[in-house]
Design a protein around this motif. Sequence first.
Motif, short mmCIF file in Angstrom:
data_model
loop_
_atom_site.label_atom_id
_atom_site.label_comp_id
_atom_site.label_asym_id
_atom_site.label_seq_id
_atom_site.Cartn_x
_atom_site.Cartn_y
_atom_site.Cartn_z
N ASN A 1 -14.64 1.08 -9.39
CA ASN A 1 -13.40 0.33 -9.18
C ASN A 1 -13.44 -0.54 -7.92
O ASN A 1 -12.98 -1.68 -7.91
N VAL A 2 -14.00 0.02 -6.84
CA VAL A 2 -14.06 -0.73 -5.58
C VAL A 2 -14.98 -1.95 -5.73
O VAL A 2 -14.72 -3.00 -5.14
N GLN B 1 -12.87 -11.19 -8.78
CA GLN B 1 -11.99 -12.14 -8.10
C GLN B 1 -12.77 -13.25 -7.41
O GLN B 1 -12.28 -14.38 -7.29
N TYR C 1 -9.08 -3.07 -0.91
CA TYR C 1 -9.33 -2.34 -2.15
C TYR C 1 -9.83 -0.92 -1.89
O TYR C 1 -9.53 0.00 -2.64
N SER C 2 -10.58 -0.75 -0.82
CA SER C 2 -11.02 0.59 -0.46
C SER C 2 -9.83 1.48 -0.12
O SER C 2 -9.76 2.64 -0.51
N VAL D 1 -3.21 -8.48 -3.95
CA VAL D 1 -4.10 -8.27 -2.80
C VAL D 1 -4.61 -9.58 -2.22
O VAL D 1 -4.47 -9.81 -1.01
N LEU E 1 -3.21 -7.22 -9.39
CA LEU E 1 -4.50 -7.79 -9.05
C LEU E 1 -4.38 -9.11 -8.31
O LEU E 1 -5.31 -9.53 -7.62
N ALA F 1 -13.34 -5.11 -8.83
CA ALA F 1 -12.29 -6.09 -8.55
C ALA F 1 -12.78 -7.23 -7.65
O ALA F 1 -12.58 -8.40 -7.98
N PRO F 2 -13.44 -6.98 -6.50
CA PRO F 2 -13.92 -8.10 -5.69
C PRO F 2 -14.96 -8.95 -6.42
O PRO F 2 -15.00 -10.17 -6.24
N LEU G 1 -6.67 1.04 -1.18
CA LEU G 1 -5.93 1.30 -2.41
C LEU G 1 -6.64 2.33 -3.27
O LEU G 1 -6.00 3.22 -3.86
N GLU G 2 -7.96 2.22 -3.34
CA GLU G 2 -8.72 3.21 -4.10
C GLU G 2 -8.62 4.58 -3.43
O GLU G 2 -8.54 5.61 -4.09
N TRP H 1 0.84 -1.20 0.00
CA TRP H 1 0.00 0.00 0.00
C TRP H 1 0.87 1.26 0.00
O TRP H 1 0.62 2.20 -0.76
#
Length: 453
Positions: free
Chosen positions: A355-356, A363, A170-171, A157, A154, A359-360, A173-174, A44
């Motif tokens: 974006n948040v 994945q 992810y929050s 994480v 990707l 990704a989840p 990182l965003e 991070w």
Amino acid sequence: MKSDPAGGGVTSDPAGGGAASDPAGGGAAPVRPAPLGRGFDLFWAGQTVSLVGDKVTVFVVPTLMIFVLHASALQVGVVAMAQYLGIPLLGPVAGVLVDRWDKRRTMLGCDLVRLAAVAAIPLAYWLDVLSTPLLFGCVAVISGATIFFNVGYLVAVPAVVPEDGMVRAYSRLEGSGSVAEVAGPSIAAALYSALGVAALLVDAASYLVSAVCFRYMSPWGERTVEDGSIRERLTLGFRLNWADPVLRRVVLAAVTLNCGGPVFVTVLPVLAYRGLGVTVGAFGAAMSVAALGALVGALVAPRLSRRFGLGRTMAWSLLLHCLAGLGLLAAPALPPGPVIAVTMGCYGFFMSCINVCSAPTRQARMTARNQGVMHAAFRTVTWGVIPLAALVGGLAVTLLTGPLGILDAARAVMAGGTLLAACSFLPALGLQPLLDAAGREAAAPGELAESAS
């Protein structure tokens, strides 16, 4: 992260919120979120510094082209195209190769390659050989290294963060990306005003910081695939994205978004500098104020996804993100600086939400073994249209400037790109029912076991 059978979203993280009984006081005491670990903290930190540096290059390159090289809108579009050119050319094979390499070391190497490519731009300027083709080449090398880096990004994480901490990770990182959006343009404008092209050395140094962070992380990301030919693995990535109904809708939404969004972004500095007469400092300040919206979006997106579901939040964020861009049409009737700031603030808020959630969602549909090829194929398809969209944006403004003038040409092209991107809402509308169904299926075995007992 747990699937919510009722809402298809993400339930409260057991380690990330809620209340617990307090034996001493008999009341309820808030539970602090569990740490995400030293590995994530290093990752991070390195990415936060690197993201701020990236904003310097993203801001300085078009500014340098317009004010030093006196480039046309088409030339700006060509160099913007180079920023994403590596995606269709290298994207598929990158996922296959990175699966066969140590991902942490690969990302470290990519940082060093990008450091050299960024540092080459001020060096070329001092040697008096800076040109649009040279900028194209440097940006293309940065793009190519970024393709390999992002495959590992990707995978990083889930490799270093517990499953129930993924949305929080992810929050964060965003949030770092949003902080970079806030601080980056103002820093870039100030550095460019003070140092000129030497401001790019800040981005070069940020890649060094990122590489050092990777160096001191505990080993992770060892190669996951040794069998199967490159062709088989490459084909598998595309099949996985299309066969899964959730991934397929995310792909269609992202492709549509990226057909119009890059037109808007490519033309923005042309509109600001040449159409509206905004200064470098004012544009940097406006973009920094605008990015506060993106930061707020990163902070509230987990809460929105828990309340409305990942799919529903993503779908409506796509629509509102695109429609927010039409706010730029208010300039020059209203002061350009505030219009850019407010419009891009809303634009960034909803982009962070997208974006948040994205990704989840992706994945959760794939095993660790196939994460690399799945992400690489996804980026190849969804980002592969960006170079063409950027080129079309610059070309359209150049062709329309004669009959319309630079201001109206830029406004018309940006509005057209925004409306095209808004169609991404349509395929995303079906995501939530699919996630709801997946949640019910995941809950079914537990329900059966309970009834049997």
